[in-house]
Design an enzyme around this catalytic site. Sequence first.
Site, PDB file in Angstrom:
ATOM      1  N   ARG A  24     -14.985   9.244  -8.582  1.00  0.00           N
ATOM      2  CA  ARG A  24     -13.584   8.857  -8.314  1.00  0.00           C
ATOM      3  C   ARG A  24     -13.419   7.333  -8.308  1.00  0.00           C
ATOM      4  O   ARG A  24     -12.353   6.814  -8.619  1.00  0.00           O
ATOM      5  CB  ARG A  24     -13.166   9.473  -6.969  1.00  0.00           C
ATOM      6  N   ILE A  73      -2.958   8.138  -7.523  1.00  0.00           N
ATOM      7  CA  ILE A  73      -4.026   9.122  -7.783  1.00  0.00           C
ATOM      8  C   ILE A  73      -3.974  10.056  -6.573  1.00  0.00           C
ATOM      9  O   ILE A  73      -3.916   9.598  -5.430  1.00  0.00           O
ATOM     10  CB  ILE A  73      -5.404   8.443  -7.974  1.00  0.00           C
ATOM     11  N   SER A  74      -3.950  11.359  -6.821  1.00  0.00           N
ATOM     12  CA  SER A  74      -3.757  12.319  -5.730  1.00  0.00           C
ATOM     13  C   SER A  74      -4.945  12.325  -4.764  1.00  0.00           C
ATOM     14  O   SER A  74      -6.071  11.966  -5.121  1.00  0.00           O
ATOM     15  CB  SER A  74      -3.564  13.728  -6.291  1.00  0.00           C
ATOM     16  N   GLN A  75      -4.655  12.787  -3.549  1.00  0.00           N
ATOM     17  CA  GLN A  75      -5.675  12.973  -2.497  1.00  0.00           C
ATOM     18  C   GLN A  75      -6.764  13.936  -3.024  1.00  0.00           C
ATOM     19  O   GLN A  75      -6.432  14.923  -3.702  1.00  0.00           O
ATOM     20  CB  GLN A  75      -4.936  13.608  -1.317  1.00  0.00           C
TER      21      GLN A  75
END
Length: 225
Positions: free
Chosen positions: A40, A66-68
Amino acid sequence: MDPDKKDIFKQMRLEMVYSQLTPRGIKNNAVLEAMNNVPREIFVTEENIPVAYHDCPLPLFFGQTISQPYIVALMTELLKIPEKAADTKILEVGTGSGYQAAVLAYIGCRVTSVERIPDLASFARINLAKLPYADRITIVNGDGSEGFTQASPYDRIIVTAAAPEIPPELVEQLARGGRMVIPCGDLFTQQLIVVDKASSGKISLEKGIACRFVPLIGKEGFESC
Ligand code: SAM
């Protein structure tokens, strides 16, 4: 990257899986394996690298995020990707950093990912080029609220921006026996919806958890503000 740093990120990924994903019920092995391996840290902006594995979405460029990690894992699990993932063709709407596409490609799927903002599409391409499974991903610049007919039908569709309603074009481009996961609602809060298209073509919907995404902007989405 220097080997010490690589080990630190590996450790952070492991901690993320055991503190954020498994306690919240993510149990699909392929999903956990992907979350435990996709780096990530290469998908976040430089100043956010130290917090890349925190339990929250992070800002990208142009007001996008950017999503969790949990949401990425949950949406991926909800897609119910078959074990023979290489046969699974996925459309992602909302490439952003490219992280979600990388998770799907790590599992083995072939991914077409559409991003509205040209510079973000380029950012994602640069990030993904660092990974050996990037050849399974095609990034397209355009309005994904209308899908991408050229590569349709898709076995799975994942929309990673908030839609006011389920875009009919996306339902149309979903293969029979296929499944779509999409956050639907207003600009402030949405619900994750799972859309199944049976082999007969019959559509069924199931509502999931509340969530909050940046808006899907386009013909079948919200108007640009
Ligand atoms: N999946 C991304 C990731 O892994 O980093 C995060 C997606 S971010 C929450 C939502 C993205 O959807 C933004 O990059 C935004 O520009 C994009 N977007 C919004 N409307 C779109 C549209 N109509 N077509 C394609 N992308 C769109």
